[in-house]
Design an enzyme around this catalytic site. Structure first.
Site, PDB file in Angstrom:
ATOM      1  N   SER A 144      33.488  40.113  43.541  1.00  0.00           N
ATOM      2  CA  SER A 144      32.838  38.902  43.016  1.00  0.00           C
ATOM      3  C   SER A 144      33.671  37.716  43.470  1.00  0.00           C
ATOM      4  O   SER A 144      34.841  37.887  43.853  1.00  0.00           O
ATOM      5  CB  SER A 144      32.833  38.964  41.480  1.00  0.00           C
ATOM      6  N   TYR A 157      36.684  40.182  33.122  1.00  0.00           N
ATOM      7  CA  TYR A 157      35.839  40.396  34.307  1.00  0.00           C
ATOM      8  C   TYR A 157      36.604  39.994  35.568  1.00  0.00           C
ATOM      9  O   TYR A 157      36.620  40.728  36.562  1.00  0.00           O
ATOM     10  CB  TYR A 157      34.543  39.578  34.163  1.00  0.00           C
TER      11      TYR A 157
END
Ligand code: NAD
Length: 253
Positions: A144, A157
């Site tokens: 990501s 995350y």
């Protein structure tokens, strides 16, 4: 039918029941791949139906990437069905509700690390064992932009995706001479069920999200699929250990 770049190639996609995983499984199917769609959700069957309706070949194997026995069985089923494993897209992942680091709880930490980090590790472990027997392969992990830069209100995350980047680089260095290329794709904000859930929790964020991408909009799942297919293809034969941002320029400013 798109160019048959992956004709006769056996491709495994985790998190294939929706979003980025589904779009990528469909793209591999269109490009001639024999696609093993996997997900913890039975909706992976719908992805298989979409591939076969378009004239492609696919099977569904339900599997939780955070459980080693299930991941080992997944790779074994792929090999039992199609004889080998050429490419793998380790994409299954879960998100974090927006909270500052000091407000996050231990159970959430364990769950995110278990799926996003342990899951990617287990998948690579069993895919690499198979690829070593065959003499090569290509793996792409979904990291990501939160694996490249900090992600305020998503500390766990971000930690999980930085870990995916670290494992990708390390595995690429370990298995390069064995003919296994390993890269990550680092999406910006992409329109998927994950993003829809985030917006349901905080609808007021929608306006700002497009603006943080210099390209002026959020991305579509098919735009990640294009990068993944390229990284898995022979056109990327000298590319390994790379973190490919597909983020509308989000991390360039
Ligand atoms: P999504 O929620 O739409 O799809 C994720 C899929 O993973 C779902 O089908 C889900 O059932 C599956 N999954 C969850 N836990 C699993 C487990 N334990 N085992 C197997 N499958 C499991 O999300 P998406 O947006 O398509 O995300 C795909 C990947 O892309 C994730 O790794 C996510 O972190 C990453 N990502 C997404 C965005 C975005 O903006 N959508 C941005 C950057 C990175």
């Amino acid at each position: 039918m798109a160019e048959q770049l992956f004709a006769n190639k056996v491709v495994l996609v985790t998190g294939g029941a929706g979003g980025i995983g589904r779009a990528t499984a469909l793209a591999f199917g269109e490009a001639g791949g024999r696609v093993v769609v996997s997900d913890v959700s039975p909706a992976g069957e719908e992805t298989v139906a979409m591939i076969t309706q378009a004239g492609g070949e696919a099977i569904f194997v339900q599997s939780d990437v955070s459980k080693e026995a299930q991941v080992e069985a997944l790779v074994a089923k792929a090999v039992a069905a199609y004889g080998r494993l050429d490419c793998a897209f380790n994409n299954a992942g879960i998100e974090e509700e927006s909270k500052p680091l000091a407000d996050a709880d231990e159970a959430l930490f364990d769950r995110i690390i278990s799926v996003n980090v342990k899951g990617a590790w287990l998948c690579m472990k069993h895919e690499i064992r198979q690829m070593l027997k065959q003499g090569g392969g290509a793996i792409v992990n979904t990291a990501s932009v939160a694996g490249l830069v900090g992600a305020p209100l998503q500390p766990i995350y971000a930690a999980s995706k930085h870990a995916v980047v670290g494992m990708t680089k390390t595995a690429a260095a370990e298995y390069g001479k064995a003919g296994i290329r390993i890269n990550s794709v680092c999406p910006g904000v992409i329109r998927t069920p994950m993003m829809e859930r985030a917006l349901e929790r905080e609808p007021r964020r929608e306006k700002g999200i497009a603006k943080i991408h210099p390209i002026g909009r959020i991305g579509e799942a098919g735009e990640i699929a294009g990068a993944v297919l390229w990284l898995c293809s022979d056109a990327a034969s000298f590319v390994t250990g790379h973190q490919m941002a597909v983020d509308g320029g989000l991390t360039c400013v």
